[in-house]
Design an enzyme around this catalytic site. Structure first.
Site, PDB file in Angstrom:
ATOM      1  N   LYS A   3      -8.506  16.495 -19.343  1.00  0.00           N
ATOM      2  CA  LYS A   3      -9.629  15.554 -19.362  1.00  0.00           C
ATOM      3  C   LYS A   3      -9.288  14.455 -20.314  1.00  0.00           C
ATOM      4  CE  LYS A   3     -12.818  18.492 -16.434  1.00  0.00           C
ATOM      5  NZ  LYS A   3     -14.185  18.810 -16.388  1.00  0.00           N
ATOM      6  N   TYR A  56     -14.653  14.407  -7.021  1.00  0.00           N
ATOM      7  CA  TYR A  56     -16.024  15.260  -7.274  1.00  0.00           C
ATOM      8  C   TYR A  56     -17.096  14.985  -6.251  1.00  0.00           C
ATOM      9  CZ  TYR A  56     -14.284  16.405 -12.122  1.00  0.00           C
ATOM     10  OH  TYR A  56     -13.732  17.008 -13.255  1.00  0.00           O
ATOM     11  N   ARG A  99      -7.769  29.546 -13.222  1.00  0.00           N
ATOM     12  CA  ARG A  99      -9.159  29.551 -13.447  1.00  0.00           C
ATOM     13  C   ARG A  99      -9.458  30.292 -14.679  1.00  0.00           C
ATOM     14  NH1 ARG A  99     -12.792  25.742 -11.240  1.00  0.00           N
ATOM     15  NH2 ARG A  99     -14.238  27.073 -10.927  1.00  0.00           N
ATOM     16  N   THR A 159     -16.930  27.279 -16.653  1.00  0.00           N
ATOM     17  CA  THR A 159     -17.222  25.789 -16.720  1.00  0.00           C
ATOM     18  C   THR A 159     -17.695  25.441 -18.052  1.00  0.00           C
ATOM     19  OG1 THR A 159     -17.501  25.908 -14.394  1.00  0.00           O
ATOM     20  CG2 THR A 159     -18.421  24.152 -15.515  1.00  0.00           C
ATOM     21  N   ARG A 184     -11.015  26.847 -22.553  1.00  0.00           N
ATOM     22  CA  ARG A 184     -12.315  26.480 -22.815  1.00  0.00           C
ATOM     23  C   ARG A 184     -12.982  27.374 -23.946  1.00  0.00           C
ATOM     24  NH1 ARG A 184     -14.007  25.363 -16.601  1.00  0.00           N
ATOM     25  NH2 ARG A 184     -13.049  23.162 -16.375  1.00  0.00           N
ATOM     26  N   ASN A 241     -15.313  19.442 -21.410  1.00  0.00           N
ATOM     27  CA  ASN A 241     -14.678  21.009 -21.216  1.00  0.00           C
ATOM     28  C   ASN A 241     -13.144  20.913 -21.076  1.00  0.00           C
ATOM     29  OD1 ASN A 241     -14.631  20.018 -18.764  1.00  0.00           O
ATOM     30  ND2 ASN A 241     -16.001  22.023 -18.103  1.00  0.00           N
ATOM     31  N   HIS A 251      -9.632  20.433 -15.915  1.00  0.00           N
ATOM     32  CA  HIS A 251      -9.966  20.754 -14.480  1.00  0.00           C
ATOM     33  C   HIS A 251      -9.117  21.920 -13.897  1.00  0.00           C
ATOM     34  CE1 HIS A 251     -11.091  20.510 -10.233  1.00  0.00           C
ATOM     35  NE2 HIS A 251      -9.910  19.998 -10.209  1.00  0.00           N
ATOM     36  N   GLU A 288      -6.940  18.431  -3.522  1.00  0.00           N
ATOM     37  CA  GLU A 288      -6.930  17.681  -4.533  1.00  0.00           C
ATOM     38  C   GLU A 288      -5.419  17.263  -4.681  1.00  0.00           C
ATOM     39  OE1 GLU A 288      -8.667  20.356  -7.582  1.00  0.00           O
ATOM     40  OE2 GLU A 288     -10.558  20.178  -6.517  1.00  0.00           O
TER      41      GLU A 288
HETATM   42  N1  LIG Z   1     -24.804  20.751 -16.298  1.00  0.00           N
HETATM   43  C1  LIG Z   1     -23.802  19.985 -16.401  1.00  0.00           C
HETATM   44  N2  LIG Z   1     -23.698  19.042 -17.148  1.00  0.00           N
HETATM   45  C2  LIG Z   1     -22.700  18.174 -17.421  1.00  0.00           C
HETATM   46  N3  LIG Z   1     -21.646  18.300 -16.994  1.00  0.00           N
HETATM   47  C3  LIG Z   1     -21.273  19.231 -15.977  1.00  0.00           C
HETATM   48  C4  LIG Z   1     -22.493  20.230 -15.716  1.00  0.00           C
HETATM   49  N4  LIG Z   1     -21.716  21.253 -14.833  1.00  0.00           N
HETATM   50  C5  LIG Z   1     -20.623  20.629 -14.540  1.00  0.00           C
HETATM   51  N5  LIG Z   1     -20.566  19.607 -15.281  1.00  0.00           N
HETATM   52  C6  LIG Z   1     -19.141  19.110 -15.297  1.00  0.00           C
HETATM   53  O1  LIG Z   1     -18.475  18.764 -13.865  1.00  0.00           O
HETATM   54  C7  LIG Z   1     -17.326  19.377 -13.884  1.00  0.00           C
HETATM   55  C8  LIG Z   1     -17.293  20.051 -12.389  1.00  0.00           C
HETATM   56  O2  LIG Z   1     -18.372  21.069 -12.275  1.00  0.00           O
HETATM   57  P1  LIG Z   1     -18.028  21.954 -11.392  1.00  0.00           P
HETATM   58  O3  LIG Z   1     -19.182  22.887 -11.206  1.00  0.00           O
HETATM   59  O4  LIG Z   1     -16.945  21.871 -10.249  1.00  0.00           O
HETATM   60  O5  LIG Z   1     -17.187  23.264 -12.398  1.00  0.00           O
HETATM   61  P2  LIG Z   1     -15.698  23.655 -12.439  1.00  0.00           P
HETATM   62  O6  LIG Z   1     -15.118  23.741 -11.155  1.00  0.00           O
HETATM   63  O7  LIG Z   1     -15.665  24.851 -13.446  1.00  0.00           O
HETATM   64  O8  LIG Z   1     -15.052  22.421 -13.312  1.00  0.00           O
HETATM   65  P3  LIG Z   1     -13.798  21.685 -13.126  1.00  0.00           P
HETATM   66  O9  LIG Z   1     -13.866  21.070 -11.562  1.00  0.00           O
HETATM   67  O10 LIG Z   1     -13.590  20.686 -13.985  1.00  0.00           O
HETATM   68  O11 LIG Z   1     -12.542  22.620 -13.215  1.00  0.00           O
HETATM   69  C9  LIG Z   1     -17.400  20.410 -15.034  1.00  0.00           C
HETATM   70  O12 LIG Z   1     -16.085  20.711 -15.510  1.00  0.00           O
HETATM   71  C10 LIG Z   1     -17.950  19.732 -16.109  1.00  0.00           C
HETATM   72  O13 LIG Z   1     -17.271  18.757 -16.736  1.00  0.00           O
END
Ligand SMILES: Nc1ncnc2c1ncn2[C@@H]1O[C@H](COP(=O)(O)OP(=O)(O)OP(=O)(O)O)[C@@H](O)[C@H]1O
Length: 151
Positions: A11, A51, A87, A93, A104, A114, A117, A128
């Site tokens: 990111k 997303y 993962r 996350t 992370r 974070n 992705h 994706e």
């Molecule tokens: N509560 C939150 N507040 C702010 N940003 C969030 C929050 N939850 C998720 N995100 C952001 O949205 C992204 C996607 O959320 P998701 O729940 O799909 O988590 P993830 O699958 O672990 O992340 P990624 O898809 O980035 O690998 C997260 O990586 C984070 O950057």
């Protein structure tokens, strides 16, 4: 599966903090194969599609804005169980729930910054990869000579 693929994206915060080499190094040393990579400025259109499942979340708008605020490094990695293993290597996350030793867990504190992705399932990975890459941008890694990984 044995030659499955996953989509990873470093990111904008990861790029700005010069973590690209460290992250690639971890996946190379683990034994996975890099089959596609590009540094790019992702458009809001691409990120909204990426997303889509999160479109009703309160942070969706901020997330898309943030992800388009600077360059990202989009990658496809291949290897045995790479979706699940990547993962695990990323951590949770929320960086606060991520163990030391994960990306992370080692490099960030803020859920909205974070670093990286990673696709959360085989189906997401396929979706994706086809969203971020043209088929001809992926090299064909020949899994037949698996032994060289461990030499
Ligand atoms: N509560 C939150 N507040 C702010 N940003 C969030 C929050 N939850 C998720 N995100 C952001 O949205 C992204 C996607 O959320 P998701 O729940 O799909 O988590 P993830 O699958 O672990 O992340 P990624 O898809 O980035 O690998 C997260 O990586 C984070 O950057």
């Amino acid at each position: 599966g044995i030659n499955e693929r996953t989509f990873l994206a470093i990111k904008p915060d990861g790029c700005q903090r010069r973590l690209v080499g460290e992250i690639i190094r971890r996946f190379e040393r683990k034994g996975f194969h890099l089959v596609a990579m590009k540094m790019m400025q992702a458009s809001e259109t691409l990120l909204k599609e990426h997303y889509l499942a999160l479109r009703d979340k309160p942070f969706y708008g901020r997330l898309v804005k943030y992800m388009s605020s600077g360059p990202v490094v989009a990658m496809v990695w291949q290897g045995l169980n790479v979706v699940k293993t990547a993962r695990v290597m990323l951590g949770e996350t929320n960086p606060a729930d991520s163990l030391p030793g994960t990306i992370r867990g080692d490099f960030c504190v803020d859920i909205s910054r974070n670093v990286i992705h990673g696709s959360d399932s085989f189906e997401s990975a396929q979706r994706e990869i086809s969203l971020w890459f043209q088929p001809e941008e992926l090299v064909c890694w020949q899994g037949a000579s698996e032994s060289w990984i461990y030499e």
